[in-house]
Write a protein that holds these residues in place. Structure first.
Motif, short mmCIF file in Angstrom:
data_model
loop_
_atom_site.label_atom_id
_atom_site.label_comp_id
_atom_site.label_asym_id
_atom_site.label_seq_id
_atom_site.Cartn_x
_atom_site.Cartn_y
_atom_site.Cartn_z
N LYS A 36 62.71 55.47 -5.00
CA LYS A 36 63.17 54.33 -5.80
C LYS A 36 63.42 53.16 -4.85
N PRO A 37 63.54 51.94 -5.39
CA PRO A 37 63.81 50.82 -4.48
C PRO A 37 65.12 51.02 -3.74
N PHE A 38 65.15 50.62 -2.50
CA PHE A 38 66.35 50.74 -1.66
C PHE A 38 66.87 52.19 -1.59
N SER A 39 65.94 53.12 -1.52
CA SER A 39 66.33 54.53 -1.31
C SER A 39 66.77 54.76 0.13
N GLU A 40 66.40 53.85 1.03
CA GLU A 40 66.70 54.04 2.45
C GLU A 40 67.93 53.21 2.84
N PRO A 41 68.91 53.83 3.49
CA PRO A 41 70.10 53.07 3.88
C PRO A 41 69.78 51.87 4.78
N GLU A 42 68.68 51.97 5.53
CA GLU A 42 68.33 50.88 6.46
C GLU A 42 67.89 49.62 5.69
N THR A 43 67.18 49.80 4.57
CA THR A 43 66.75 48.61 3.83
C THR A 43 67.91 48.01 3.05
N VAL A 44 68.87 48.87 2.67
CA VAL A 44 70.08 48.37 2.02
C VAL A 44 70.83 47.43 2.97
N VAL A 45 70.88 47.82 4.24
CA VAL A 45 71.55 46.98 5.25
C VAL A 45 70.88 45.60 5.31
N TRP A 93 71.96 31.83 14.88
CA TRP A 93 70.91 32.84 14.78
C TRP A 93 71.56 34.21 14.56
N VAL A 94 71.20 34.87 13.49
CA VAL A 94 71.68 36.22 13.25
C VAL A 94 70.50 37.16 13.47
N ILE A 95 70.68 38.12 14.37
CA ILE A 95 69.54 38.93 14.81
C ILE A 95 69.87 40.42 14.71
N LEU A 96 68.99 41.14 14.05
CA LEU A 96 69.12 42.60 13.92
C LEU A 96 67.95 43.22 14.69
N TYR A 123 78.60 37.00 19.02
CA TYR A 123 79.40 37.98 18.27
C TYR A 123 78.52 39.15 17.85
N VAL A 124 79.08 40.33 17.90
CA VAL A 124 78.36 41.52 17.45
C VAL A 124 79.12 42.12 16.28
N LYS A 125 78.36 42.55 15.27
CA LYS A 125 79.00 43.09 14.07
C LYS A 125 78.27 44.37 13.65
N THR A 126 79.04 45.39 13.29
CA THR A 126 78.43 46.60 12.73
C THR A 126 78.13 46.34 11.26
N VAL A 127 76.85 46.46 10.88
CA VAL A 127 76.47 46.12 9.51
C VAL A 127 76.07 47.36 8.71
N GLY A 128 76.04 48.54 9.34
CA GLY A 128 75.73 49.74 8.57
C GLY A 128 75.33 50.89 9.47
N TRP A 129 74.83 51.92 8.80
CA TRP A 129 74.46 53.16 9.48
C TRP A 129 73.13 53.63 8.92
N SER A 130 72.34 54.21 9.80
CA SER A 130 71.05 54.74 9.37
C SER A 130 71.24 56.07 8.64
N TYR A 131 70.15 56.61 8.13
CA TYR A 131 70.22 57.91 7.45
C TYR A 131 70.81 58.98 8.37
N ILE A 190 74.13 50.51 13.19
CA ILE A 190 73.23 49.35 13.08
C ILE A 190 74.08 48.09 13.25
N LYS A 191 73.72 47.30 14.27
CA LYS A 191 74.52 46.11 14.59
C LYS A 191 73.66 44.86 14.59
N THR A 192 74.30 43.75 14.20
CA THR A 192 73.67 42.44 14.38
C THR A 192 74.33 41.72 15.53
N ILE A 193 73.58 40.84 16.14
CA ILE A 193 74.17 39.92 17.12
C ILE A 193 74.00 38.51 16.55
#
Ligand SMILES: *[C@@H]1O[C@H](CO)[C@@H](O)[C@H](O)[C@H]1NC(C)=O
Ligand SMILES: [Zn+2]
Length: 423
Positions: A283-292, A215-218, A145-153, A158-161
């Motif tokens: 600040k912590p989690f200023s980046e959308p990628e780390t929030v994901v 297994w969840v893989i990003l 299964y593939v899932k969209t988990v967010g978007w970069s800056y 950004i997808k997981t499998i």
């Protein structure tokens, strides 16, 4: 102007120079022969020297980029302090330009079809990787299964499998793996793709790893940075995300996603200066990628047993803590799993991985994803730093990919087996 102010200004100018190219930049390998030398090298990393790898282990080599402006004082320091060293490259700009030309030629000679298995004979773009996992989900709809988990800056998807054995048993335990935190570490997505290939396409051989676990893989945490490093020679050794930050009238790009997590954030081993490679972010989690990644960790925490994040380079298997010298109460469990990986690799290929807590083996660094995953509830949390290759360490030639990723898989498989046996 204060000394610090002057230093910061000069440092800023050095970084502007680096943005303009690496003509005449050199790479040295330096190997500390005692603890004092190790400390001295670590000090240089805080003073504007760009270390491609940095170890605190005596006898373990580090690589550092030396600009033409730094050269005479650097060489003097080596001589004065009797630091063992080797000149690896005397014109980084020319070397990277040549590697780019070779890569472009290979792309023309063997274009990508975007369907079916991916070979290990080259590196792939974020888009190619995303297309590949979509294609896998279409080919194995019962198991993958593939899932969209967010978007970069810069708004890249950004997808997981998620790879399962197709038995649809809910709430199975989870191994969560990611790659490409750091843009320049190209062997990371290559290794993650190989794991995906093994679990999805070589299912029969690896069904034991999927019996009680999903297994969840990003594969690509930091697609903006990763794409940036493919744009040209100047960008090849870029490390961070791509959100712009203003500093002393100039714009520097990105925070270090592996210093941006909200767990003892920016306390140690990170920088508050936007132009530095280990910038912790405003600040912590200023980046959308780390929030994901954070949100994934929390959503998986009650099922998640192992978090594994793939970096390069230096051949390390690291576990918490990174923010302190102290070891967690369950460090022996972490050590047992990491050692299983290191031992399996050494037995198979002879490559030796150093195993230990991040702080004790490498250096103190707060705000990293492995500490956060462990704090969020993963019993086992490991950062794997793969082998280095090429002149920077971040660019193993394409002909080496297969050797590196198959070796990595041996270690990952052994760690997964150990986790499955223990939990
Ligand atoms: C994590 O370890 C603890 C014991 O240290 C155990 O009770 C718990 O079940 C483990 N978590 C999982 C998901 O296996
Ligand atoms: Zn890294």
């Amino acid at each position: 102007m204060s000394r610090l102010g002057l230093f910061t200004l000069l440092f800023g100018l050095a970084l502007v120079a680096a943005e303009q190219g690496y003509e005449g930049y050199r790479i040295y390998e330096v190997t500390p022969t005692n603890a004092a030398q190790g400390k001295l090298l670590h000090g240089l990393s805080q003073q504007g020297y760009d270390f491609l790898s940095l170890s605190r282990l005596v006898g373990h080599p580090s690589r550092v980029i030396v600009s033409p402006a730094q050269l005479s004082s650097f060489e003097e320091l080596l001589k004065e302090q009797l630091i063992s060293n080797r000149l690896l490259n005397d014109n980084l700009g020319a070397t990277i330009a040549m590697e780019f030309a070779q890569r472009q030629l290979q792309r023309r000679l063997s274009p990508i079809t975007g369907k079916g298995r991916l070979s290990t004979d080259r590196y792939y773009t974020h888009e190619e990787i995303t297309n590949y996992i979509d294609d896998l989900a279409a080919r194995y709809p019962e198991r993958v299964y593939v899932k969209t988990v967010g978007w970069s800056y810069e708004k890249r998807i950004i997808k997981t499998i998620t790879i399962t054995n197709g038995d649809r048993r809910p709430n199975k335990k989870v191994i969560f793996m990611d790659g490409t935190f750091h843009a320049r570490e190209w062997i990371s997505p290559a290794a993650v793709l190989y794991v995906i290939d093994q679990l999805a396409e070589q299912f029969d051989q690896n069904a034991d790893l999927l019996k009680d676990y999903d297994w969840v893989i990003l594969p690509v945490v930091n697609p903006d940075g990763y794409e940036h490093t493919q744009k040209g020679t100047l960008a090849r050794i870029f490390r961070k995300t791509r959100q712009p930050y203003k500093y002393l009238g100039q714009t520097c790009y990105g925070a270090d996603p592996n210093r941006n997590f909200d767990f003892h954030w920016n306390e140690e081993g990170a920088s508050s200066t936007p132009c530095v490679d280990t910038y912790a972010g405003p600040k912590p989690f200023s980046e959308p990628e780390t929030v994901v990644v954070r949100d994934l960790m929390h959503s998986l925490a009650d099922r998640g047993v192992m978090y594994l994040t793939i970096h390069s380079f230096g051949n390390y298997l690291l576990y918490p803590w990174g923010w302190t010298n102290d070891l967690p109460e369950t460090w022996m469990d972490l050590d047992e799993v990491a050692k299983a990986g290191g031992d399996a690799i050494e037995a198979a290929t002879g490559t030796v991985y150093a195993v230990g807590s991040s702080t004790n083996v490498l250096y103190i660094a707060a705000g990293a994803s492995d500490d956060y995953a462990f704090y969020a509830g993963f019993n086992i949390s490991i950062t794997m730093e793969l082998s280095g290759g090429g002149i920077t360490g971040f660019d193993p030639p394409a002909s080496k990919i297969d050797e590196f990723v198959t070796e990595t898989w041996i270690g990952i498989r052994a760690m997964a087996e150990k986790v499955i046996e223990k939990y």
